[in-house]
Each structure stands twice: as structure tokens, then as C-alpha cells.
Design a protein around this motif. Structure first.
Motif, PDB file in Angstrom:
ATOM      1  N   GLU A  72      15.662 -26.096  16.993  1.00  0.00           N
ATOM      2  CA  GLU A  72      16.184 -24.937  17.168  1.00  0.00           C
ATOM      3  C   GLU A  72      17.519 -24.969  17.796  1.00  0.00           C
ATOM      4  O   GLU A  72      17.986 -25.795  18.501  1.00  0.00           O
ATOM      5  N   VAL A  73      18.386 -24.114  17.355  1.00  0.00           N
ATOM      6  CA  VAL A  73      19.823 -24.221  17.712  1.00  0.00           C
ATOM      7  C   VAL A  73      20.277 -22.763  18.347  1.00  0.00           C
ATOM      8  O   VAL A  73      19.478 -21.683  18.346  1.00  0.00           O
ATOM      9  N   GLU A  74      21.638 -22.474  18.805  1.00  0.00           N
ATOM     10  CA  GLU A  74      21.807 -21.415  19.604  1.00  0.00           C
ATOM     11  C   GLU A  74      22.406 -20.528  18.763  1.00  0.00           C
ATOM     12  O   GLU A  74      22.269 -19.146  19.188  1.00  0.00           O
ATOM     13  N   HIS A  75      22.864 -20.532  17.542  1.00  0.00           N
ATOM     14  CA  HIS A  75      23.315 -19.242  16.942  1.00  0.00           C
ATOM     15  C   HIS A  75      23.524 -19.716  15.614  1.00  0.00           C
ATOM     16  O   HIS A  75      23.690 -20.840  15.074  1.00  0.00           O
ATOM     17  N   CYS A  76      23.740 -18.750  14.786  1.00  0.00           N
ATOM     18  CA  CYS A  76      24.077 -18.900  13.401  1.00  0.00           C
ATOM     19  C   CYS A  76      24.777 -17.662  12.889  1.00  0.00           C
ATOM     20  O   CYS A  76      24.046 -16.603  12.915  1.00  0.00           O
ATOM     21  N   GLY A  77      25.844 -17.608  12.523  1.00  0.00           N
ATOM     22  CA  GLY A  77      26.720 -16.205  12.193  1.00  0.00           C
ATOM     23  C   GLY A  77      26.328 -15.506  10.776  1.00  0.00           C
ATOM     24  O   GLY A  77      25.933 -14.416  10.786  1.00  0.00           O
ATOM     25  N   ASN A  78      26.224 -16.611   9.888  1.00  0.00           N
ATOM     26  CA  ASN A  78      25.811 -15.888   8.503  1.00  0.00           C
ATOM     27  C   ASN A  78      24.490 -15.475   8.535  1.00  0.00           C
ATOM     28  O   ASN A  78      24.041 -14.356   7.791  1.00  0.00           O
ATOM     29  N   GLY A  79      23.491 -16.037   9.542  1.00  0.00           N
ATOM     30  CA  GLY A  79      22.228 -15.762   9.538  1.00  0.00           C
ATOM     31  C   GLY A  79      22.088 -14.366  10.337  1.00  0.00           C
ATOM     32  O   GLY A  79      21.106 -13.691   9.947  1.00  0.00           O
ATOM     33  N   ALA A  80      23.037 -14.208  11.246  1.00  0.00           N
ATOM     34  CA  ALA A  80      22.848 -12.997  11.983  1.00  0.00           C
ATOM     35  C   ALA A  80      23.105 -11.624  11.134  1.00  0.00           C
ATOM     36  O   ALA A  80      22.529 -10.496  11.249  1.00  0.00           O
ATOM     37  N   ARG A  81      23.884 -11.849   9.827  1.00  0.00           N
ATOM     38  CA  ARG A  81      24.056 -10.917   8.966  1.00  0.00           C
ATOM     39  C   ARG A  81      22.976 -10.670   8.286  1.00  0.00           C
ATOM     40  O   ARG A  81      22.643  -9.452   7.877  1.00  0.00           O
ATOM     41  N   CYS A  82      22.500 -11.717   7.771  1.00  0.00           N
ATOM     42  CA  CYS A  82      21.153 -11.746   6.996  1.00  0.00           C
ATOM     43  C   CYS A  82      20.009 -10.946   7.855  1.00  0.00           C
ATOM     44  O   CYS A  82      19.298 -10.342   7.223  1.00  0.00           O
ATOM     45  N   PHE A  83      20.087 -11.366   9.068  1.00  0.00           N
ATOM     46  CA  PHE A  83      18.948 -10.774   9.971  1.00  0.00           C
ATOM     47  C   PHE A  83      18.927  -9.312  10.044  1.00  0.00           C
ATOM     48  O   PHE A  83      18.071  -8.559   9.743  1.00  0.00           O
ATOM     49  N   ALA A  84      20.354  -8.903   9.902  1.00  0.00           N
ATOM     50  CA  ALA A  84      20.682  -7.340   9.962  1.00  0.00           C
ATOM     51  C   ALA A  84      20.118  -6.840   8.877  1.00  0.00           C
ATOM     52  O   ALA A  84      19.248  -5.754   8.659  1.00  0.00           O
ATOM     53  N   ARG A  85      20.308  -7.291   7.581  1.00  0.00           N
ATOM     54  CA  ARG A  85      19.940  -6.828   6.354  1.00  0.00           C
ATOM     55  C   ARG A  85      18.624  -6.789   6.113  1.00  0.00           C
ATOM     56  O   ARG A  85      17.971  -6.023   5.748  1.00  0.00           O
ATOM     57  N   TYR A  86      17.830  -7.893   6.837  1.00  0.00           N
ATOM     58  CA  TYR A  86      16.366  -7.972   6.467  1.00  0.00           C
ATOM     59  C   TYR A  86      15.657  -6.996   7.348  1.00  0.00           C
ATOM     60  O   TYR A  86      14.706  -6.328   7.129  1.00  0.00           O
TER      61      TYR A  86
END
Ligand SMILES: N[C@H](CCC[C@H](N)C(=O)O)C(=O)O
Length: 287
Positions: A72-86
Motif C-alpha cells: 500500500e502507498v500514500e497517493h496516486c494522482g492518475n488513480g484519483a481521477r479514475c476513482f472519481a470516474r468509477y
């Protein structure tokens, strides 16, 4: 265990997204690595888990795991955008502005009318010890966050900062490289990633400044290798370029997987990142 997943990508940085809003998911590091494996599993740079949050004012918990290590890691910027879309596309929320909490931060995600997503990435962390980076015996170079670090027998001027996760940024002009496609990422990337002065390892960014509003960037990510794009890496690179006095407050970041736009007015302000987020396919896997 039978597991439904969604495959997504943001500027070519790809993810397996798992919905744990109805019931907790018990997945160990070995299973995370299998999910991330491009031959024995689904294949992804990172794995994202979506959970409800009990924190007032926060909609979801956002957990990120590097696919190669399962850690596990602290952050993922591209992932945050995909999270919102999801969460929006699956009707888990009706609003276009979403608040999520990570292990060490809160983020505000905003779905734009043009399909892109903007993320408030919070303030960069500039104190070396909080990155964490061991600056003992070193004196900063052109600006307070730029340090002379010995890597493979050469001294590199690395800009060191955290976006919640650790980053080291090399302005390629410092090594006489004017084309990011010819940057020595394969050799310097792993050497910087595992450098002893980064006790939790580091994401290594290679920055080509085209002009004050346009850069090209490659990132050798911690526990992932070179990815086609790194959202936190794009934020770190732009902050480093602005601190160096070489970039304007809004910059287009050209990555191998697509375009990200990063804005930082400086000082105590947040960094804003805008970019794409796409669903690729849905599937099921037995772990
Ligand atoms: N490899 C990173 C996590 C993913 C970051 C990247 N994919 C992004 O979009 O920010 C780390 O270990 O800190």
C-alpha cells in the motif's frame, strides 16, 4: 476467491479498481501482486480499492497498492481521477465533486463537463525530512529543495519533495539532455528509486522543459518501474520547475501516455491536476 474488477487508465497509467463499498475485501499482498501481474493476473501499475468513509464530510476512502509489490502507498494522482470516474459512473455518488481520504490526506475530485477530472492534490511537502529524504551532510543547490545526490558515480541536482508520496525530479538540462526520449531512465531510474537517502524509496522524475508552459516528463515509479504517466510525478515536476524559476503557474505536462495540466500558484496553495480517466473493461478473476 471470485472477484469482480474494473480495468481503468488515466494517461496510460493503468489500474485494477475493486469495489469494497458493500463489504470489506480481504486481499493480501500476494493476491495484489497476482492482480497486478500482466501475465498471471489482470495486469496494472496500481490497484485501487473503493471504500465508504466514516469521516464526516468525506464520501469515500481511497486505497492504493503498487501492482509489482502489492504494498500500500500514500497517493496516486492518475488513480484519483479514475476513482472519481468509477464512483460516478457506477452511481455510488450523484455529485460531480467528491471528497476522498487516503492514508495521509484528503482530496477533492471534480468531474469536468469535457470528461476530464480535476484533483486538488493539496500542498506539496517541501521539508526534506517529511519526504522523507536524508539530507545529512548536504547543502541545497539552486533552491532549498534541490540537493546534490551522488548516483552511479555522478552528482545529480535532484529536486526532492512529497505529494503525499515521495518524489525526486531531475531537470534533464542539468545533464545536457534535451530530449526526454533519450534520457537515461533505465539506468538512473532504479538507482534513484532505491537510493539510500530515501528511506521509503522514491519516484524518480525526468523533466524536459520545452518552454515555461510546456514540459515533457518520464517517471520511473517506486515499486512499479517506468509508467506511461505519473500524476503525482507530474505535480512534483511542475512544482520543482516553478521553485527553480523556470516554469509558469500553469503547465501542460506531456507524458508518454497523454497530457496532464498542472497548476500551482506557489506558497501555501494546493496543486491542481487535470487529466483524462477512462474505463477499459470489466471482468472477473479467481484468486
Ligand atoms: N508508484 C507510486 C504510486 C503511484 C503513483 C502514480 N501512479 C500517480 O499517478 O501518482 C508510489 O509508490 O508512490
Amino acid at each position: 476467491m471470485r472477484l469482480r474488477f474494473t480495468k481503468m487508465q488515466g494517461a496510460g497509467n493503468d489500474f485494477v479498481v475493486l469495489d469494497a463499498t458493500a463489504a470489506p475485501l480481504a486481499i493480501d499482498a500476494r493476491q495484489m501482486r497476482q492482480l497486478g501481474d500482466r501475465r498471471f493476473g489482470v495486469g496494472a501499475d496500481q490497484l485501487l480499492i473503493v471504500e465508504r468513509s466514516a469521516t464526516p464530510g468525506v464520501d469515500f476512502r481511497y486505497r492504493i497498492f503498487n501492482g509489482a509489490s502489492g504494498e500500500e502507498v500514500e497517493h496516486c494522482g492518475n488513480g484519483a481521477r479514475c476513482f472519481a470516474r468509477y464512483v460516478r459512473d457506477r452511481g455510488l455518488i450523484e455529485r460531480d465533486t467528491i471528497v476522498v481520504e487516503t492514508v495521509n490526506n484528503q482530496l477533492v475530485l471534480k468531474l469536468q463537463a469535457d470528461g476530464r477530472v480535476t484533483v486538488d492534490m493539496n500542498r506539496p511537502v517541501l521539508e526534506a525530512a517529511r519526504v522523507p529524504f536524508d539530507a545529512s551532510g548536504l547543502r541545497p543547490l539552486a533552491f532549498a529543495q534541490q540537493w546534490p545526490v551522488e548516483v552511479l558515480g555522478r552528482t545529480l541536482p535532484l529536486a526532492v519533495l512529497s505529494m503525499g508520496n515521495p518524489h525526486a525530479v531531475l531537470d534533464l538540462a542539468a545533464i545536457g539532455c534535451d530530449d526526454v526520449d533519450r534520457a537515461p531512465v533505465e539506468t538512473l531510474g532504479p538507482a534513484i528509486e532505491a537510493h539510500a537517502r530515501f528511506p521509503r524509496k522514491v519516484n524518480a522524475g525526468f523533466l524536459q522543459i520545452v518552454d515555461r508552459g510546456h514540459v515533457r516528463l518520464r517517471v520511473f515509479e517506486r515499486d512499479a518501474g517506468e509508467t506511461l504517466a505519473c500524476g503525482t510525478g507530474a505535480c512534483a515536476a511542475v512544482v520543482a520547475g516553478i521553485l527553480a524559476g523556470r516554469l509558469d503557474p500553469q503547465v501542460d505536462v506531456e507524458t508518454r501516455g497523454g497530457l496532464l495540466t498542472i497548476a500551482w500558484p506557489g506558497g501555501e496553495a494546493s496543486v491542481a491536476m487535470t487529466g483524462p480517466a477512462e474505463t477499459v473493461f470489466e471482468g472477473e478473476i479467481t484468486l
